[in-house]
Design a protein around this motif. Structure first.
Motif, PDB file in Angstrom:
ATOM      1  N   ILE A  30       0.838  -1.208   0.000  1.00 24.54           N
ATOM      2  CA  ILE A  30       0.000   0.000   0.000  1.00 24.54           C
ATOM      3  C   ILE A  30       0.870   1.255   0.000  1.00 24.54           C
ATOM      4  O   ILE A  30       0.617   2.215  -0.738  1.00 24.54           O
ATOM      5  N   GLU A  31       1.947   1.245   0.814  1.00 22.80           N
ATOM      6  CA  GLU A  31       2.880   2.374   0.809  1.00 22.80           C
ATOM      7  C   GLU A  31       3.545   2.524  -0.547  1.00 22.80           C
ATOM      8  O   GLU A  31       3.754   3.642  -1.042  1.00 22.80           O
ATOM      9  N   ASN A  34       1.056   3.995  -3.028  1.00 17.95           N
ATOM     10  CA  ASN A  34       0.830   5.411  -2.736  1.00 17.95           C
ATOM     11  C   ASN A  34       2.020   6.277  -3.132  1.00 17.95           C
ATOM     12  O   ASN A  34       1.846   7.434  -3.529  1.00 17.95           O
ATOM     13  N   SER A  35       3.234   5.709  -3.033  1.00 16.40           N
ATOM     14  CA  SER A  35       4.412   6.484  -3.427  1.00 16.40           C
ATOM     15  C   SER A  35       4.405   6.761  -4.929  1.00 16.40           C
ATOM     16  O   SER A  35       4.950   7.775  -5.383  1.00 16.40           O
ATOM     17  N   ALA A  38       1.439   9.411  -5.600  1.00 21.35           N
ATOM     18  CA  ALA A  38       1.712  10.746  -5.067  1.00 21.35           C
ATOM     19  C   ALA A  38       2.520  11.614  -6.028  1.00 21.35           C
ATOM     20  O   ALA A  38       2.542  12.839  -5.881  1.00 21.35           O
ATOM     21  N   THR A  66      -8.694  -0.858  -0.105  1.00 23.62           N
ATOM     22  CA  THR A  66      -7.951   0.399  -0.209  1.00 23.62           C
ATOM     23  C   THR A  66      -8.036   1.006  -1.595  1.00 23.62           C
ATOM     24  O   THR A  66      -8.225   2.221  -1.744  1.00 23.62           O
ATOM     25  N   PHE A  67      -7.921   0.179  -2.631  1.00 23.89           N
ATOM     26  CA  PHE A  67      -7.784   0.712  -3.990  1.00 23.89           C
ATOM     27  C   PHE A  67      -8.897   0.289  -4.952  1.00 23.89           C
ATOM     28  O   PHE A  67      -8.834   0.600  -6.135  1.00 23.89           O
ATOM     29  N   TYR A  72     -10.042   5.317  -7.554  1.00 21.41           N
ATOM     30  CA  TYR A  72      -8.841   4.761  -8.195  1.00 21.41           C
ATOM     31  C   TYR A  72      -9.147   4.178  -9.562  1.00 21.41           C
ATOM     32  O   TYR A  72      -8.305   3.492 -10.153  1.00 21.41           O
ATOM     33  N   ARG A 116       9.617   1.665  -2.344  1.00 25.03           N
ATOM     34  CA  ARG A 116       8.822   2.864  -2.561  1.00 25.03           C
ATOM     35  C   ARG A 116       9.689   3.929  -3.217  1.00 25.03           C
ATOM     36  O   ARG A 116      10.899   3.986  -3.021  1.00 25.03           O
TER      37      ARG A 116
END
Length: 337
Positions: A30-31, A34-35, A38, A66-67, A72, A116
């Motif tokens: 997930i991180e 998101n990286s 972003a 989450t997505f 998304y 990430r």
């Protein structure tokens, strides 16, 4: 396999498709996702494809929660598998899905779920490939979460390199420095044999030309073999350390290159080692590399005994190398005869 959304963005042709293959590292994945989301990517259209490789926990459900929503749509595509395909086969599933779309991306960026982006690495690598038409792939510079750089570019494995790596003795390592497989962590930008599969961008057309990853591999050596084939047809591989990615090495496999304690390597590591050498060096070359590896390990064990130190060879190395490398090689010879 389920697809939550289309592979194409609403804004137009996707230029870069990011592929993340997850197994038991959902929070890190997930991180990682998101990286990517972003970053602005200098206006390039970028989408993300996340394949959950039948993780034993509730990774797939958490990723979907989450997505999987409308926010998304066109940006993240989820694939939930009921079988663990390994790294190369997992990526191939997504590559085949991309091939079935109306249009294919120009570039494919492979990113580990435990990695990430530390800067807009995607824009940097895509820009590099734009300006270097002879390059088929470009690998990012990789650091640990604390910022320390780690090796992300390599020479192709060889018998001499295997001997030096297994012996792990300073004088031997220095004498065979030109065969040393890992290149320095502070290596500047330039062409190399291969780069870490944790953060590497390929031209989609080259991956299609190669038919993706060789599916004989489950995990380990699959990216090395792929880049060996890419070199064989005349393309270059570049290391581009300006693109920066942090990597929590071994989060899924529990194998780390800098480990000082002795771990047991999984069976698939030995099988992948054997597959790689058979495919790139033939049976005789594989036997030579195996002999070099065993000899180097014996030297390391002997010197460690003299110094009263723990050997650097993996636990049960001789037993497992014999079972999963040497014995199948002998069986292949008997079948040929």
């Amino acid at each position: 396999m389920t697809h939550s959304e289309s592979a194409k963005t609403a804004a137009g042709l996707v230029e870069v498709s990011v592929i993340i293959v997850n197994y038991g590292t959902d929070m890190l994945a997930i991180e990682s996702i998101n990286s990517v989301l972003a970053q602005k990517h200098d206006g390039r259209n970028v989408d993300v494809h996340v394949l959950d490789n039948a993780s034993p926990g509730d990774d797939a459900a958490r990723l979907r929660a989450t997505f999987g929503g409308s926010d998304y749509a066109g940006r993240v595509t989820l694939y939930t598998e009921t079988e663990n395909h390994g790294f190369g086969r997992g990526n191939n599933i997504v590559l085949r899905a991309l091939a079935e779309g109306e249009r294919t991306p120009e570039y494919v960026f492979l990113l580990n779920p435990d990695a990430r982006l530390e800067n807009d690495a995607i824009t940097i690598l895509a820009g590099f490939l734009d300006s270097h038409p002879g390059a088929a792939a470009a690998g990012a510079g990789i650091c640990l979460p604390g910022g320390a750089p780690v090796t992300a570019a390599f020479r192709f494995p060889s018998a001499m390199g295997e001997f030096a790596r297994a012996a792990n003795v300073g004088i031997i390592d220095r004498a065979l420095k030109h065969w040393r497989i890992p290149l320095p962590p502070d290596l500047p930008r330039g062409p190399v044999d291969w780069v870490a599969g944790a953060a590497v961008m390929f031209r989609y057309d080259v991956l299609a030309e190669m038919n993706g990853f060789d599916e004989d591999f489950f995990l380990y050596y699959e990216e090395v073999e792929l880049m060996h084939r890419i070199h064989q047809v005349g393309h270059d591989i570049w290391y581009v350390p300006e693109a920066r990615v942090s990597h929590v090495e071994g989060a899924a496999t529990r194998m780390r290159s800098g480990d000082t304690h002795r771990t047991v390597r999984p069976r698939y590591w030995y099988e992948s080692w054997r597959h790689y050498y058979l495919k790139t060096h033939g049976r005789v070359g594989t036997l030579v590399a195996a002999s070099a590896c065993i000899s180097g390990a014996a030297i390391n064990n002997f010197i460690s005994l003299l110094r009263r130190q723990i050997p650097r060879t993996p636990r049960h190395f001789s037993r497992d190398f014999g079972r999963f490398v040497l014995r199948p090689l002998v069986s292949v010879r008997k079948q040929v005869e």
